[in-house]
Design an enzyme around this catalytic site. Structure first.
Site, PDB file in Angstrom:
ATOM      1  N   GLY A 284       0.799  -1.219   0.000  1.00 46.30           N
ATOM      2  CA  GLY A 284       0.000   0.000   0.000  1.00 46.30           C
ATOM      3  C   GLY A 284       0.830   1.265   0.000  1.00 46.30           C
ATOM      4  O   GLY A 284       1.998   1.245   0.318  1.00 46.30           O
ATOM      5  N   SER A 285       0.242   2.373  -0.369  1.00 44.44           N
ATOM      6  CA  SER A 285       0.837   3.699  -0.313  1.00 44.44           C
ATOM      7  C   SER A 285       0.273   4.559  -1.424  1.00 44.44           C
ATOM      8  O   SER A 285      -0.880   4.408  -1.805  1.00 44.44           O
ATOM      9  CB  SER A 285       2.351   3.668  -0.371  1.00 44.44           C
ATOM     10  OG  SER A 285       2.855   4.937   0.019  1.00 44.44           O
ATOM     11  N   ARG A 286       1.121   5.446  -1.989  1.00 42.54           N
ATOM     12  CA  ARG A 286       0.625   6.368  -3.010  1.00 42.54           C
ATOM     13  C   ARG A 286       1.730   6.689  -4.004  1.00 42.54           C
ATOM     14  O   ARG A 286       2.922   6.570  -3.706  1.00 42.54           O
ATOM     15  CB  ARG A 286       0.102   7.657  -2.367  1.00 42.54           C
ATOM     16  CG  ARG A 286       1.156   8.422  -1.619  1.00 42.54           C
ATOM     17  CD  ARG A 286       0.560   9.510  -0.748  1.00 42.54           C
ATOM     18  NE  ARG A 286       0.161  10.683  -1.503  1.00 42.54           N
ATOM     19  CZ  ARG A 286      -0.528  11.688  -0.975  1.00 42.54           C
ATOM     20  NH1 ARG A 286      -0.925  11.630   0.288  1.00 42.54           N
ATOM     21  NH2 ARG A 286      -0.835  12.744  -1.692  1.00 42.54           N
TER      22      ARG A 286
END
Length: 212
Positions: free
Chosen positions: A181-183
């Site tokens: 996960g993250s961006r």
């Protein structure tokens, strides 16, 4: 199809699953069914997380493709040291259930590659853009300069980037991933028209997020 970026983690997870089931069989047989279920679930989730489906970039010239699967968190004007004033930020949030392989947004040459240590705030917190660990990447071609960053998050603490300074890259090609996960934040210069809005879902290497 599985990404090679995940092979070490998949191997470690398989070993943990085998050891856990073996330990339950030898020392706690009443717990063996639960241990087997947990081990299978853990391994299947790991395989699912590191999936790498085939993507076909659209035959649309002068477009910027999404570098990540996920959901557009925000679109806002920014000033940027690489793309210049009056640029536009497109931020894409990746949940643990998205495909996490990242892809090149435009053809060009890698002219910026800079790793920054930082914090591990929640990826959907907009302060993470400035404070979190990240890998900054800049690509240039004859028509534009594009800046994008792999940003770590609370769960995602492993950024993988296989690019090299000066490397020639093609849109849609794999270049790395962020684990769990993250961006990914994309910044386009002033003359580029952003074609997505907050709340829209993207697919890496297929969704057009801007045109120039």
């Amino acid at each position: 199809m599985l990404t090679p970026y995940g092979y070490p983690t998949i191997l470690k997870t398989a070993c943990i699953a085998i050891l856990l089931s073996g330990a339950a069989h030898l020392f706690a047989k009443p717990l063996l069914p639960e241990a087997l279920i947990f081990s299978v679930f853990l391994l299947l989730f790991t395989l699912y997380f590191f999936r790498d489906p085939i993507r076909t970039p659209p035959d649309k010239k002068r477009t910027v493709l999404a570098p990540a699967d996920g959901k557009v968190l925000l679109v806002k004007p920014v000033n940027n040291h690489f793309t210049g004033p009056s640029s536009t930020l497109v931020s894409i949030f990746m949940s643990p259930f998205n495909v996490h392989v990242n892809r090149i947004p435009v053809d060009g040459t890698v002219t910026l590659l800079s790793y920054h240590q930082g914090t591990f705030m929640m990826a959907f917190d907009h302060r993470s853009l400035e404070s979190n660990e990240k890998m900054e990447i800049g690509i240039e071609n004859k028509e534009l300069k594009l800046h994008f960053s792999q940003v770590s998050g609370f769960l995602a603490r492993r950024i993988i980037c296989s690019l090299q300074q000066g490397e020639q890259v093609e849109r849609g090609k794999r270049f790395g991933m962020i684990r769990f996960g993250s961006r990914v934040d994309v910044i386009v210069p002033a003359h580029v028209e952003v074609t997505v809005k907050a709340g829209q879902h993207t697919k890496a290497g297929e969704t057009v997020i801007a045109r120039f």
